[in-house]
Every structure is written in structure tokens, then in C-alpha cells.
Design a protein around this motif. Structure first.
Motif, short mmCIF file in Angstrom:
data_model
loop_
_atom_site.label_atom_id
_atom_site.label_comp_id
_atom_site.label_asym_id
_atom_site.label_seq_id
_atom_site.Cartn_x
_atom_site.Cartn_y
_atom_site.Cartn_z
N ALA A 54 0.83 -1.21 0.00
CA ALA A 54 0.00 0.00 0.00
C ALA A 54 0.86 1.25 0.00
O ALA A 54 0.59 2.22 -0.73
N LEU A 55 1.91 1.25 0.82
CA LEU A 55 2.79 2.42 0.89
C LEU A 55 3.50 2.66 -0.44
O LEU A 55 3.61 3.80 -0.91
N SER A 56 3.97 1.59 -1.07
CA SER A 56 4.65 1.71 -2.36
C SER A 56 3.70 2.24 -3.43
O SER A 56 4.07 3.09 -4.24
N SER A 57 2.48 1.73 -3.44
CA SER A 57 1.51 2.17 -4.44
C SER A 57 1.17 3.64 -4.28
O SER A 57 1.07 4.38 -5.25
N PHE A 58 1.00 4.09 -3.02
CA PHE A 58 0.68 5.49 -2.80
C PHE A 58 1.83 6.39 -3.23
O PHE A 58 1.62 7.43 -3.87
N GLY A 59 3.06 5.99 -2.91
CA GLY A 59 4.21 6.79 -3.30
C GLY A 59 4.34 6.91 -4.80
O GLY A 59 4.60 8.01 -5.33
N SER A 60 4.12 5.82 -5.52
CA SER A 60 4.22 5.88 -6.97
C SER A 60 3.07 6.69 -7.56
O SER A 60 3.23 7.38 -8.57
N TRP A 61 1.88 6.61 -6.94
CA TRP A 61 0.73 7.39 -7.41
C TRP A 61 1.02 8.88 -7.33
O TRP A 61 0.70 9.63 -8.25
N TYR A 62 1.66 9.31 -6.26
CA TYR A 62 1.81 10.74 -6.03
C TYR A 62 3.09 11.33 -6.64
O TYR A 62 3.10 12.48 -7.08
N TYR A 63 4.17 10.54 -6.68
CA TYR A 63 5.46 11.11 -7.06
C TYR A 63 6.01 10.62 -8.39
O TYR A 63 7.08 11.06 -8.82
N SER A 64 5.33 9.71 -9.06
CA SER A 64 5.92 9.07 -10.24
C SER A 64 6.25 10.07 -11.35
O SER A 64 7.27 9.94 -12.02
N ASP A 65 5.38 11.07 -11.57
CA ASP A 65 5.62 12.00 -12.67
C ASP A 65 6.88 12.80 -12.44
O ASP A 65 7.69 12.99 -13.36
N ARG A 66 7.10 13.28 -11.22
CA ARG A 66 8.30 14.06 -10.93
C ARG A 66 9.56 13.23 -11.10
O ARG A 66 10.56 13.71 -11.64
N ALA A 67 9.50 11.99 -10.64
CA ALA A 67 10.68 11.13 -10.74
C ALA A 67 11.02 10.84 -12.20
O ALA A 67 12.20 10.88 -12.60
N ALA A 68 10.01 10.53 -13.02
CA ALA A 68 10.26 10.20 -14.42
C ALA A 68 10.82 11.39 -15.19
O ALA A 68 11.77 11.27 -15.97
N LEU A 69 10.23 12.56 -14.98
CA LEU A 69 10.69 13.75 -15.69
C LEU A 69 12.10 14.13 -15.27
O LEU A 69 12.94 14.50 -16.11
N ALA A 70 12.40 14.00 -13.98
CA ALA A 70 13.73 14.33 -13.49
C ALA A 70 14.77 13.34 -14.00
O ALA A 70 15.91 13.72 -14.27
N ALA A 71 14.37 12.07 -14.16
CA ALA A 71 15.32 11.04 -14.59
C ALA A 71 15.91 11.33 -15.96
O ALA A 71 17.04 10.93 -16.26
N PHE A 72 15.14 12.04 -16.81
CA PHE A 72 15.62 12.32 -18.17
C PHE A 72 15.78 13.83 -18.42
O PHE A 72 15.83 14.27 -19.55
N GLN A 73 15.89 14.58 -17.30
CA GLN A 73 16.16 16.02 -17.36
C GLN A 73 15.15 16.75 -18.27
O GLN A 73 15.51 17.69 -18.98
N ALA A 74 13.91 16.30 -18.23
CA ALA A 74 12.87 16.94 -19.04
C ALA A 74 12.57 18.32 -18.50
O ALA A 74 12.44 18.51 -17.29
N GLN A 75 12.45 19.28 -19.40
CA GLN A 75 12.20 20.66 -19.03
C GLN A 75 10.84 21.11 -19.55
O GLN A 75 10.49 20.84 -20.70
N PRO A 76 10.06 21.82 -18.71
CA PRO A 76 8.75 22.29 -19.19
C PRO A 76 8.92 23.35 -20.27
O PRO A 76 9.87 24.12 -20.26
N THR A 77 7.99 23.35 -21.21
CA THR A 77 8.00 24.37 -22.25
C THR A 77 6.63 25.03 -22.32
O THR A 77 5.66 24.53 -21.75
N SER A 78 6.55 26.15 -22.99
CA SER A 78 5.32 26.94 -23.02
C SER A 78 4.81 27.08 -24.45
O SER A 78 5.53 26.80 -25.41
#
Length: 299
Positions: A42-66
């Protein structure tokens, strides 16, 4: 077909969670281990639900664009998002010449799509549309959450096995104070469970890729555009690999590290030729007017 894919995915996720619960039980030999496993899952699932997007974007140095910085790309994604029936996701650029793309986020209202500089420069308009539609389908189907949870559970099981096995060897882990030194349980925790979890995670990823390909064909009504894109990405991706955490490799539309033979068991994506063959069959159905429900044009 879509319903069957969803059922298979849920069944595989349940099996993955069950492995964690079983690991806890084998470790302690009583119901206390079940609680350990359930709590950790349960703890692992909640952590991935809330933080997965930040971790994935940071892993590949993705930068927001406008929109101001990339108006054509924004208009393209907005148009396809409208066809897919989902909100416009945040748009990120990955500073890499390797042509690839991925989507992330816990739900369609908190989603992001990331495109490498290489894929934007390489693909013509219709093929780029097909790739974006593929990623938007992942968002619509909530595959981004499913894959994040599966990846986190699989990784957590590996670390849980190592940590709890050491604890079982040197510290009491049950109410009775008995040390969980059962060699079969330790073998399961250290070898069998992590291997099985990895295979289940990859099976989930492959199932969701087929569904996203069909979704891209539905949104664009042009399956052959995705065929051409996959062929190009497969050929070029092998020559220009993308650098980043391999734990997130299942998120990309094409995995440049895929190999043939026995290694297909460990592939996070279906064989590209299989995906292409399915898309060609969908194209033939569209041409013949025999359109499956999942591919009927959006209202």
C-alpha cells in the motif's frame, strides 16, 4: 479487446501485489507477515501514485516548455487531446537527440507528455501526430499510473526481500521472537520473487503498449502513420540511445535497448514487428469499412 487488456493488467497488478504479501508471510511464517506485506504494498503504491511523474521527468532532465516557446507543438497536442477527450497535458522537452517520447502523471488532470528534441526534428507531421496520440492514449487509459505502480511494486519487492531477509537472519521479526531463517523463504525473497515481479511488470507494459497503439489509430484514423514512426524510431533509437534511469524504460514509445531471442522475456515493449503487424491489420479494417468499436471515429 480493450476490456480484455484491462482485465489482464488488473490481474497482473494483483499478482504483483500478492507476491509482496506472500513474501512477508514466508518471511515470518505467520499472519504478521501478511500485514507487513500489505502495508508495504500500500505504501509503495501510494508513493508511486503521487510522485511518479516528478521522478520520471527528473530522470531524463525533461524541461517544461510553453505555448510561446513552441506554439506549433502546443497546437498539435491540444488538437489531439481534444480528439482523445482528455485535458491538455503539460508539455516537456527532453534534451536528447534520441528520438523518443513518453507520458506520465497520476491521472488525465495531472498528466505530462515529454518529447525528445530528436523525435521532434526527425518525424514528419503525421507520424509525430501518431506518436503523440499513442502517448495521449496512455494518459486516457491511466497507463501512466499503472506502469508507475507496477514499476514501484517490482522494485520495492526486490529491496524488501533484501532488507527483510537480513532482518530475518539477524533480528526477530515476529511476535514470538522467532527468526525467519527458513532457507526456502530466503531463496524466494532474494531470487524468485524479484525475478517474477520483473517479468510481471514487463508483461503489464507490453499489454498497455498494444492498447496505446490501437488508441493512436483511433485518434488519428491513420494506423500506417504510426507504423512508419515505429519503423523509424526502432532503427534510429538503436543508433542513438537515450541516457537516463533504465527503470523508466517501459514508459517510452520504443525501447532502444530491446533485443531478440531469449531477451524478449525481459523486454518492456512488445516486438516492434508485432506492433506493426497489428496496426497494418487495423488499417486494412479501416479501409474495408469494418471498423472495430475501439477504432470508430470520435464524435
Amino acid at each position: 479487446m480493450a476490456g480484455m487488456n484491462q482485465f489482464k493488467t488488473l490481474a497482473l497488478l494483483a499478482l504483483l501485489s500478492g507476491l509482496i504479501v506472500l513474501a512477508g508471510y514466508l518471511l515470518t511464517g505467520n499472519e504478521q507477515g501478511l500485514y507487513y506485506g500489505l502495508g508495504f504494498a500500500a505504501l509503495s503504491s501510494f508513493g508511486s501514485w503521487y510522485y511518479s511523474d516528478r521522478a520520471a521527468l527528473a530522470a531524463f532532465q525533461a524541461q517544461p516548455t510553453s505555448r510561446e516557446a513552441a506554439p506549433e507543438l502546443f497546437d498539435r497536442i491540444a488538437k489531439l487531446s481534444d480528439r482523445a477527450g482528455i485535458p491538455m497535458p503539460a508539455v516537456y522537452l527532453v534534451p536528447s537527440e534520441s528520438p523518443n517520447a513518453f507520458a506520465t502523471g497520476r491521472d488525465p488532470n495531472h498528466a505530462a507528455i515529454a518529447l525528445t528534441e530528436g523525435i521532434i526534428n526527425l518525424l514528419p507531421a503525421d507520424e509525430l501526430d501518431a506518436v503523440i496520440a499513442h502517448e495521449l492514449t496512455h494518459v486516457r487509459n491511466r497507463d501512466t499510473l499503472t506502469q508507475a505502480v507496477a514499476g514501484t511494486l517490482a522494485g520495492s519487492l526486490t529491496y524488501l526481500g533484501r532488507i527483510l531477509t537480513l532482518g530475518a537472519l539477524y533480528f526477530p521479526v515476529s511476535r514470538s521472537g522467532r527468526r525467519g531463517s527458513n532457507p526456502i523463504a530466503i531463496l524466494f525473497l532474494l531470487v524468485v520473487a524479484p525475478l517474477a515481479a520483473g517479468l510481471i511488470r514487463m508483461a503489464i507494459s507490453r499489454t498497455r503498449e498494444y492498447a496505446a497503439d490501437a488508441g493512436a489509430a483511433e485518434i488519428t484514423q491513420n494506423p500506417l502513420a504510426l507504423v512508419r514512426a515505429l519503423e523509424t524510431l526502432e532503427a534510429t533509437g538503436q543508433k542513438i540511445p537515450i541516457h537516463g534511469n533504465p527503470a523508466f524504460s517501459q514508459m517510452f514509445i520504443v525501447n532502444p535497448l530491446s533485443r531478440e531471442g531469449l531477451m524478449t522475456l525481459f523486454m518492456t515493449h512488445p516486438p516492434t514487428q508485432d506492433r506493426i503487424q497489428r496496426l497494418k491489420e487495423l488499417s486494412e479494417q479501416l479501409t474495408a469499412g469494418d471498423v472495430p468499436t475501439a477504432l470508430s471515429p470520435s464524435a
